[in-house]
Enzyme design. Sequence first.
Site, PDB file in Angstrom:
ATOM      1  N   CYS A 272      61.674   4.999 -20.697  1.00 19.67           N
ATOM      2  CA  CYS A 272      62.804   6.117 -22.437  1.00 19.67           C
ATOM      3  C   CYS A 272      62.372   3.801 -23.202  1.00 19.67           C
ATOM      4  O   CYS A 272      62.370   4.053 -24.029  1.00 19.67           O
ATOM      5  CB  CYS A 272      64.128   6.347 -22.272  1.00 19.67           C
ATOM      6  N   ARG A 301      59.141   3.764  -8.488  1.00 19.12           N
ATOM      7  CA  ARG A 301      60.597   3.551  -8.540  1.00 19.12           C
ATOM      8  C   ARG A 301      60.546   3.925  -6.531  1.00 19.12           C
ATOM      9  O   ARG A 301      59.680   4.364  -5.851  1.00 19.12           O
ATOM     10  CB  ARG A 301      61.407   5.468  -8.960  1.00 19.12           C
ATOM     11  N   GLN A 319      54.643  10.646 -15.073  1.00 17.33           N
ATOM     12  CA  GLN A 319      55.539  11.837 -15.607  1.00 17.33           C
ATOM     13  C   GLN A 319      54.946  11.875 -17.024  1.00 17.33           C
ATOM     14  O   GLN A 319      54.345  11.263 -17.499  1.00 17.33           O
ATOM     15  CB  GLN A 319      56.746  11.666 -16.182  1.00 17.33           C
ATOM     16  N   ASP A 321      55.871  12.208 -19.654  1.00 18.23           N
ATOM     17  CA  ASP A 321      57.336  12.385 -19.859  1.00 18.23           C
ATOM     18  C   ASP A 321      57.339  12.742 -22.254  1.00 18.23           C
ATOM     19  O   ASP A 321      56.285  12.540 -22.516  1.00 18.23           O
ATOM     20  CB  ASP A 321      57.796  10.897 -20.312  1.00 18.23           C
ATOM     21  N   HIS A 323      60.229  11.954 -25.473  1.00 16.21           N
ATOM     22  CA  HIS A 323      61.375  11.797 -26.195  1.00 16.21           C
ATOM     23  C   HIS A 323      61.642  12.491 -27.898  1.00 16.21           C
ATOM     24  O   HIS A 323      59.575  12.013 -28.469  1.00 16.21           O
ATOM     25  CB  HIS A 323      61.561  10.371 -26.146  1.00 16.21           C
ATOM     26  N   LYS A 407      71.140  19.240 -19.506  1.00 17.70           N
ATOM     27  CA  LYS A 407      70.479  19.513 -19.448  1.00 17.70           C
ATOM     28  C   LYS A 407      70.064  20.529 -18.488  1.00 17.70           C
ATOM     29  O   LYS A 407      70.652  21.603 -18.085  1.00 17.70           O
ATOM     30  CB  LYS A 407      69.559  17.980 -17.997  1.00 17.70           C
ATOM     31  N   HIS A 453      65.390  14.089 -23.879  1.00 21.15           N
ATOM     32  CA  HIS A 453      64.011  13.385 -23.174  1.00 21.15           C
ATOM     33  C   HIS A 453      63.300  14.682 -22.161  1.00 21.15           C
ATOM     34  O   HIS A 453      64.342  15.470 -21.466  1.00 21.15           O
ATOM     35  CB  HIS A 453      64.418  12.800 -21.851  1.00 21.15           C
TER      36      HIS A 453
END
Length: 578
Positions: A272, A301, A319, A321, A323, A407, A453
């Site tokens: 992000c 991570r 990911q 991902d 946004h 979410k 996200h």
Amino acid sequence: MSDQELKLETMRHSASHVMAEAVVSLFPGARLGIGPATSEGFYYDFDLPHPLTSEDLPAVEAEMKRIVAADLPFVREEVDRAQARRLFEAQPYKLELIDDLSDESLSIYRQGSLIDLCRGPHLDSTGQIGAFKLLNIAGAYWRGDERRPMLQRIYGTAFATQAELDDYVKKLAEIEARDHRKLARQLDLISFHEEAGAGLAYWHPRGGLMRVLIEDYWRRQHYEGGYDIIFTPHIGRAHLWETSGHLNFYKDGMYSPMDIDGQDYYIKPMNCPFHIMIYKTRLRSYRDLPLRWAELGTVYRYERSGTLHGLLRVRGFTQDDAHIFCTPEQIEEEILRVLDFSLNMLRGFGFDDYKVELSVRDPQKPEKYAGSDAMWGQAESSLVKALTARNLAYQRQEGEAVFYGPKIDIKIMDALGRPWQCSTIQFDFNIPERFDLTYIGEDGRQQRPYMVHRALLGSLERFFGVLVEHYAGAFPVWLSPVQVVIIPISDRHLDYARQVEAELRSDGLRVQVDARPERMNLKIREAQLQKVPYMLVIGDKEVTASQVSVRLRSGEDLGKQSIAEFGAAVRAAIAARK
RNA sequence: GCCAGCGUAGCUCAGCGGUAGAGCAGCGGUUUCGUAAACCGCGGGUCGGGGGUUCGAUUCCCUUCGCUGGCUCCA
């Protein structure tokens, strides 16, 4: 819960008490934790002087059988707190439970030599317990708290009939046979390396090819779905992570910084902040919104060593991902759009069954969350509206939202009915604030955009692991690394085999000729074990007729077809993502 | 990270105080064969790493790395 489910749960719970009695009689001095029924069976936690191993299980099971055969009654009694404390004076964990219960009158159950603090209900007697089996042992913290003592947990399961238990044991064997860690090795897809570090996956040529197919499909879908694709770096200065707040609330998941020219840089655990950097490169107008930026972003991570699990829990992963930056007016439409987009993507991989969870904040503790009441209200209602519009059943989870926004999580159900968390659609009221994101509204003033996200496949690693297990390695044709193996019966059929290969390759199919001087049976067996969708057997008859004999990995023999006919059928299967 | 178990040839596993074995795979041959394993031969292991006990350790002890089942956490 249906009557039948309640009956089964009651029986399993009773079985756990029988197990407790057996353990106490085998290991005097055992202290009891808790012993509930679970969705698959039951367990009981013990604090024992002796460390349990799987070799202890047969003895416990035998003792349980004895207790069941004795058909001892379960007797419920009500006692007051003082009596309860006296009854369980040698059971510190039970005493703690008693202290935590507010009721004046507590129920206990006796059966045989066991007295247990328990709400019930139970069966009338131990003889009513059907077929049971102890499965494994594991450590478990008292009350799930890692600061409390580690107890020893025995897992078991029970069913009304032996046949049902046998089915369950068969299912366990099926799960083992589908294990992606095993299949990924057998199919030469993925490996892990002790000497190179735990939790880091290596994609072999075949796994890599599949990943490319998945990514290509993903990219095409995203462009068609109105997304732009971006790329961002893998490391960023400490300053960035301070601004984003990750160094405060996510430090445990991040690796130690590296020094570059006297500055601390961190490898990214999330994408992000990097996307934000791009957002901030220019003044944004409401006319620019919504912006939908997607990235196959590789993050690292820290995961505790004990939690690593094949591809399903790794330390480095990519990911899918994205946004979405939009105005408050656009948010409802955007949510609906992203929901449709997610389900469509998952369907593309053959997942049609989902479990949807809506996580909202704990209304009692508004101070725990970033963002205003109005924003939370609007966010939540846009999520609910989208779910309702698509007629999706969902489970509302009060207090399960992360602090920065509500979410929707979508869990896909695999071929064995197991749920896997992949997709997540999350509001973020925190980051836009922290980075002071703005756009110029119609009124000419600075406004704060909404930021959503989302990840659909979740991580390519986990999703790939789920795919392997879902299909048991027998992937749809479009994803199969090798789609067709051509099996010449003897060397004199090789030329024709090469001709068939060339023809199918020009059709875009992934074809291999097994030209080894081996017998056809062996080649079939190996193609079968590699789960290749189509095997083409070629002998004298096929050469003469200019045809191919088609065998499927199901074992089905489709007989002879022309090359064109076969190629068209495969292309149709690919187009249908079968 | 914690509890328990496990690390022996590429894979699946046997051996468990006297210095390592099988099947499959691999390699070399022979076989050219109709829908899930042809036959013969050969090579291959500092028994996860380090330390200790012992005349001697793959085997016992400690430690470390990794894996498995859980707890906790999550994509």
